[in-house]
Each structure stands twice: as structure tokens, then as C-alpha cells.
Design a protein around this motif. Structure first.
Motif, mmCIF file in Angstrom:
data_model
loop_
_atom_site.group_PDB
_atom_site.id
_atom_site.type_symbol
_atom_site.label_atom_id
_atom_site.label_comp_id
_atom_site.label_asym_id
_atom_site.label_seq_id
_atom_site.Cartn_x
_atom_site.Cartn_y
_atom_site.Cartn_z
ATOM 1 N N THR A 1 -18.281 -8.328 40.896
ATOM 2 C CA THR A 1 -19.645 -8.628 41.345
ATOM 3 C C THR A 1 -20.553 -8.959 40.173
ATOM 4 O O THR A 1 -21.320 -9.940 40.214
ATOM 5 N N LEU A 2 -20.488 -8.150 39.105
ATOM 6 C CA LEU A 2 -21.322 -8.402 37.929
ATOM 7 C C LEU A 2 -20.955 -9.725 37.266
ATOM 8 O O LEU A 2 -21.825 -10.514 36.883
ATOM 9 N N GLY A 3 -19.639 -9.993 37.125
ATOM 10 C CA GLY A 3 -19.203 -11.256 36.537
ATOM 11 C C GLY A 3 -19.655 -12.444 37.358
ATOM 12 O O GLY A 3 -20.095 -13.474 36.816
ATOM 13 N N LEU A 4 -19.579 -12.326 38.689
ATOM 14 C CA LEU A 4 -20.014 -13.413 39.572
ATOM 15 C C LEU A 4 -21.524 -13.635 39.456
ATOM 16 O O LEU A 4 -21.982 -14.783 39.343
ATOM 17 N N PHE A 5 -22.275 -12.551 39.491
ATOM 18 C CA PHE A 5 -23.739 -12.663 39.409
ATOM 19 C C PHE A 5 -24.165 -13.341 38.110
ATOM 20 O O PHE A 5 -24.992 -14.268 38.121
ATOM 21 N N LEU A 6 -23.599 -12.908 37.000
ATOM 22 C CA LEU A 6 -23.982 -13.477 35.708
ATOM 23 C C LEU A 6 -23.538 -14.938 35.580
ATOM 24 O O LEU A 6 -24.267 -15.770 35.020
ATOM 25 N N ALA A 7 -22.354 -15.260 36.103
ATOM 26 C CA ALA A 7 -21.867 -16.637 36.016
ATOM 27 C C ALA A 7 -22.756 -17.581 36.815
ATOM 28 O O ALA A 7 -23.112 -18.675 36.344
ATOM 29 N N VAL A 8 -23.120 -17.185 38.028
ATOM 30 C CA VAL A 8 -23.998 -18.025 38.856
ATOM 31 C C VAL A 8 -25.377 -18.132 38.216
ATOM 32 O O VAL A 8 -26.001 -19.206 38.207
ATOM 33 N N LEU A 9 -25.855 -17.027 37.664
ATOM 34 C CA LEU A 9 -27.188 -17.024 37.054
ATOM 35 C C LEU A 9 -27.238 -17.958 35.840
ATOM 36 O O LEU A 9 -28.152 -18.783 35.710
ATOM 37 N N VAL A 10 -26.252 -17.839 34.958
ATOM 38 C CA VAL A 10 -26.246 -18.658 33.746
ATOM 39 C C VAL A 10 -26.009 -20.132 34.088
ATOM 40 O O VAL A 10 -26.483 -21.032 33.396
ATOM 41 N N ASN A 11 -25.273 -20.393 35.182
ATOM 42 C CA ASN A 11 -24.970 -21.780 35.565
ATOM 43 C C ASN A 11 -26.174 -22.484 36.191
ATOM 44 O O ASN A 11 -26.143 -23.706 36.375
#
Length: 435
Positions: A218-228
Motif C-alpha cells: 500500500t505504501l509503495g503504491l501510494f508513493l509511486a502514484v503520488l510521485v508519478n
């Protein structure tokens, strides 16, 4: 006239009998080939069987006796060695069975061809055909044999121990080890101490696997979408910073966190909890707090890989789809729900499943942080032990090898069933099967 194989032809049908070739091949390897007048091949098969019997015949007989009895005289017979010899004998018998199968199959196949009028090619052509057909097998056979003795044999040994009473009190050569069937599994589910420990450890293992893995994904997904997001600047710098925890060896990170969360002198208590809240939290002596910290540490260790994985997949999603969604009036959540998330899961589902199976057996963080502690009354496992760390303690601390092997077998079944079931449910697996 028709062609069969390389430079082989059919003539008039003969009275050659495939049944005779099969029976002769069963009686002794190569006899069927000799009946087919394939003399070089027949001699090679027969010579191989003779050499096998001369070299391994006595050892196989001794091994079968050893694995059947596990010894008869305490102090003289070593049960574990006899078990090893027996397993090696079974592997050799399996090799012989495969060899015999191909021996019979080859004799019958060529006998049928001869009966239909097939004429064997000359020696040079036969050798060339043999080389062409067997070349891939000649290259892969050494690796296959290494796989048998490096992976299959240890697995067979571990499974076998699960059905014995091999422990500190039944340790050869002073004492003999006996086959006890499913007694170890029965004790695990019926005897009070073992049942309570197993239920506690198994429950925590499931919670640990599901919660810790889900948090890191969940954390990896949230950060990846946010940075993208297109509005975010300095993407390369931010991605580099977020991946930094992955660059530090995991065992170093775990040991640093263990020191930080130490009840007596750790920075968390001395510099944060006491000055701000005037309390000392028993991070390493209370199982509840220790479990919370372990989940936090695993999230910290695991999210960079997920972040990098999702970041790469996000780059492959066409911007045209988002533009089409904007024209249809889709919200950000709808675009994430119907475009981003399905593509991420389709591309990464097998790797995400591996994250769950890996954490199920994540021995390093459990043992390095607090050695599976703290101790719990009425259990022979620590409060944060998962199944694999409990197996380690049973093996090296209490020398209860048979029970450790039984639990290992249960672990293997759980992981295998979960992985197979989930892989078959993933869209990527189904798509591959339709190729």
C-alpha cells in the motif's frame, strides 16, 4: 514408398514381433535392441545395466534395508546415516526405472517400425541422428542431476524426518530412531503445549504476513502514484530518496532499529517517549509492542521495491487513456480505479504474491530484531516467532528435529497451496495460458 525419420524407408511388412522385443527388454536392458538387430545400441544398454548393478547393486540393497529398519543395534547402527543411504537408494532406483522405461519404449518403437518395413540407417547416419535428438538432453542432464541431489534429496530427507522420533532423546548412534508415522502431527494438534504454541505461532504468522506485506504494498503504491503525478517536480530526486532504504543491507537496518527500540537505552524511549510523554514503552519485552515494531520495520524495508516496481509500470500506461477518461468527465479516483490499478495489478500480480510468500518465511527480521522474543509462558516459542523461526529454534536450540521437520512440511504445503491458487487466479497467469 514413404519416408520415416532421417534417411529411413518402408519396404514390405515383415513378421517382426514387437511383443518379443518388449519382453526381452524387460528381462534385461538391450536384449530387445539386439532382437531388433540394433547391435551397438543393444550392447550399450546392456553394458549400462551391468555396470549399474555391479556398482550400485549392493548399496541399493543395503539402503533399502536401512530405510526400512533405521537400524537394529543401538550404538552400532546409525539411523540417520541409514536413512540417508535409503533415500539415495530410492533416487538410484528412480534413475534405473526411467532408464528401463526408455529402454523398453525404444525397443518396442523400433520393433513396430521394423514390422512395417523400416530399414535402419547406417552407423554413421545413426550416430548423427542420435546426436541431433539427444543434444539438448546431454546439455541439461548434469544440471538436472545436480538439482536432484541439491534440492530434491534434502527435501526428501526433511520430509522423512517428519515421520520419525528423531530428537535429543533419540539421537544416534547411542539410540536408534524409529518410524512413528503421523505421531508428530498428532502431537502438534492435540498435546496441550504443542497445540497452544502452534495455534499462537501460526496465528501470528498469518497476521504478520498479511498486515506487513499489505502495508508495504500500500505504501509503495501510494508513493509511486503520488510521485508519478504530473504536478510533482524533481521526480528523479524524490525517487532516489525513496529508494534509499533498499540500498542499505536489510540486516544492518534491522540491527539499527533493534538498538533504537531497546527498552533501556534506545533512542526511541530515551529521546522521544520519555521527554515528550514521560513513559517507557516495553518495545522488546511486550509481544504486542514488539509485533507492532516488526510490522513497521518490514514496511520500511519492503516498500522501496514495490515503489520501484510500480513506478516502472506506471511509465508504460498510455496517456491517451487518461485523456479519454478526462473527456468522459472521470474523476481522479475513477481513473485510478479503472485504469491505473488494473494495469498495475495485471503486470505485477505474480511479484506481489511472491512478497506474501517471502514474508511468510521471513526469518531474518524476526530473528535479528529480538530472536523471536519475548518469551511467553506456556509456549516453547517466543511471542514474535513465526513458523520458520520456531523451526530454527526447535532444530538448533532443543534438537527436536522430527517436530521441526513436521512443521517445515506444513509450511511448505501452506506456501505451495497459496502460491498455486493465487497464481492461477491472476490475470497475467490466465493470459499466459492463452498464448
Amino acid at each position: 514408398m514413404s519416408v520415416q525419420g532421417h534417411l529411413t524407408i518402408k519396404t514390405n511388412v515383415s513378421k517382426h514381433n514387437p511383443t518379443i522385443a518388449m519382453v526381452l527388454s524387460i528381462i534385461f536392458a538391450g536384449f530387445g535392441q539386439l532382437y531388433n538387430k540394433r547391435y551397438l545400441k543393444g550392447i550399450a544398454f546392456a553394458l549400462f545395466e551391468i555396470l549399474f548393478l555391479v556398482t550400485f547393486g549392493e548399496f541399493i540393497g543395503f539402503g533399502i534395508w536401512g530405510i526400512t529398519t533405521l537400524g537394529e543395534i543401538a550404538g552400532l547402527d546409525h539411523s540417520v546415516f541409514l536413512l540417508v543411504y535409503g533415500l539415495l537408494a530410492i533416487i538410484l532406483i528412480a534413475f534405473a526405472a526411467v532408464f528401463y522405461f526408455f529402454n523398453v519404449k525404444d525397443a518396442v518403437k523400433q520393433a513396430k517400425a521394423i514390422k512395417e518395413g523400416w530399414i535402419a540407417p547406417k552407423l554413421g547416419e545413426s550416430l548423427r541422428i542420435f546426436y541431433d535428438k539427444t543434444f539438448p538432453y546431454l546439455l541439461t542432464t548434469p544440471g538436472f542431476i545436480l538439482l536432484i541431489f541439491a534440492v530434491v534429496f534434502p527435501l526428501m530427507f526433511a520430509i522423512s524426518l517428519a515421520f520419525t522420533n528423531y530428537d535429543l532423546y533419540n539421537s544416534p548412534p547411542r539410540n536408534l530412531v524409529d518410524w512413528v508415522g503421523f505421531e508428530n502431527f498428532g502431537r502438534l494438534f492435540t498435546v496441550g503445549l504443542w497445540r497452544n504454541t502452534f495455534v499462537s505461532v501460526f496465528s501470528w504468522t498469518i497476521i504478520w504476513t498479511v498486515v506487513a506485506t499489505t502495508f508495504q504494498i500500500t505504501l509503495g503504491l501510494f508513493l509511486a502514484v503520488l510521485v508519478n503525478d504530473a504536478r510533482v517536480k524533481f521526480k528523479k530526486t524524490i525517487r532516489t530518496i525513496l529508494i534509499l532504504p533498499w540500498a542499505v543491507p536489510a540486516f544492518v537496518t534491522i540491527l539499527i532499529f533493534a538498538a533504537m527500540f531497546n527498552d533501556q537505552f534506545g533512542a526511541i524511549n530515551s529521546d522521544i517517549m520519555m521527554p515528550l510523554f514521560n513513559i517507557e514503552v516495553p518495545w522488546l519485552t511486550d509481544p504486542v509492542y514488539t509485533r507492532v515494531v516488526l510490522i513497521f520495520i518490514q514496511t520500511w524495508l519492503g516498500y522501496p521495491f514495490i515503489f520501484a516496481l510500480f513506478s516502472g509500470v506506471l511509465q508504460s500506461i498510455s496517456s491517451d487513456w487518461y485523456e479519454a477518461a478526462d473527456m468522459d468527465g472521470a474523476s481522479r479516483w475513477q481513473k485510478f480505479q479503472h485504469i491505473t490499478l488494473p494495469h498495475l495489478l495485471f503486470a505485477t500480480a505474480p511479484l506481489l504474491i511472491i512478497q506474501y510468500t517471502t514474508n511468510f518465511n521471513n526469518f531474518n527480521i524476526i530473528y535479528l530484531f529480538n530472536e523471536g522474543g519475548p518469551a511467553v509462558q506456556g509456549q516453547n516459542a517466543g511471542g514474535t516467532d513465526i513458523l520458520i523461526s520456531w523451526v530454527y529454534k526447535l532444530t538448533f536450540d532443543t534438537n527436536n528435529y522430527s517436530m521441526a521437520a513436521a512443521i517445515s512440511l506444513i509450511i511448505g504445503l501452506i506456501v505451495s497451496i497459496f502460491a498455486i491458487f493465487q497464481f492461477r487466479k491472476t490475470a497475467a497467469f490466465k493470459e499466459e495460458g492463452n498464448l
